[in-house]
Design a protein around this motif. Structure first.
Motif, short mmCIF file in Angstrom:
data_model
loop_
_atom_site.label_atom_id
_atom_site.label_comp_id
_atom_site.label_asym_id
_atom_site.label_seq_id
_atom_site.Cartn_x
_atom_site.Cartn_y
_atom_site.Cartn_z
N ALA A 1 126.78 3.15 55.45
CA ALA A 1 125.37 3.25 55.07
C ALA A 1 124.56 2.13 55.72
O ALA A 1 123.46 2.36 56.25
N GLN B 1 125.52 10.35 48.15
CA GLN B 1 124.25 11.04 48.00
C GLN B 1 123.09 10.25 48.63
O GLN B 1 121.96 10.73 48.64
N GLY B 2 123.37 9.06 49.12
CA GLY B 2 122.33 8.24 49.73
C GLY B 2 121.39 7.63 48.72
O GLY B 2 120.29 7.22 49.05
N ASP B 3 121.81 7.55 47.47
CA ASP B 3 120.99 6.98 46.41
C ASP B 3 121.24 5.48 46.34
O ASP B 3 121.85 4.97 45.41
N LEU B 4 120.74 4.78 47.34
CA LEU B 4 121.03 3.35 47.48
C LEU B 4 120.30 2.49 46.46
O LEU B 4 120.65 1.32 46.27
N LEU C 1 126.65 6.41 46.90
CA LEU C 1 126.72 6.19 48.35
C LEU C 1 126.76 7.52 49.10
O LEU C 1 126.08 7.67 50.12
#
Length: 119
Positions: free
Chosen positions: A74, A26-29, A24
């Motif tokens: 997010a 790192q924005g690695d959804l 979350l």
């Protein structure tokens, strides 16, 4: 159930919550759905074999709430981006403005859809 087995589930869930947090942050959804499936399975295991001592569960609860707040953030960001992109699409089709007397005026946009080929 033995305490060792419940502690093993708690430890695995704790590690998984840390992985979820990192994804979350790192924005690695793309990783979230797989982690969610594993998290649900571990929670089901834990519900079937509730440990006698609840100390580890309280720590997990704090981490779950922390990750939920990150996930909510997010999702909020994704919704904002989607709304912004929709506004850009509306602007390309037409522009709403006001004339000198304060009346609303719509200027239609002409979108030319053709591809220019160059040698």
């Amino acid at each position: 159930m033995t305490t060792d087995k419940s502690q093993e589930i708690i430890n695995r869930l704790d590690s998984l919550l840390e992985l979820e947090r990192q994804a979350l942050l790192q924005g690695d959804l793309d990783k979230i759905p797989a982690l969610l499936e594993e998290k649900e399975a571990l929670i089901d295991d834990l519900n079937e074999n509730i440990p006698e001592e609840k100390t580890g569960l309280q720590e997990l609860q704090v981490k779950v709430e922390r990750n939920q707040a990150l996930l909510d953030g997010a999702l909020h960001g994704i919704r904002k981006v989607a709304a912004r992109m929709a506004a850009f699409r509306r602007i390309r089709r037409s522009l709403e403005t006001y004339d000198e007397s304060g009346r609303k005026r719509t200027i239609q946009g002409d979108v030319e859809r053709r591809v220019e080929k160059r040698a």
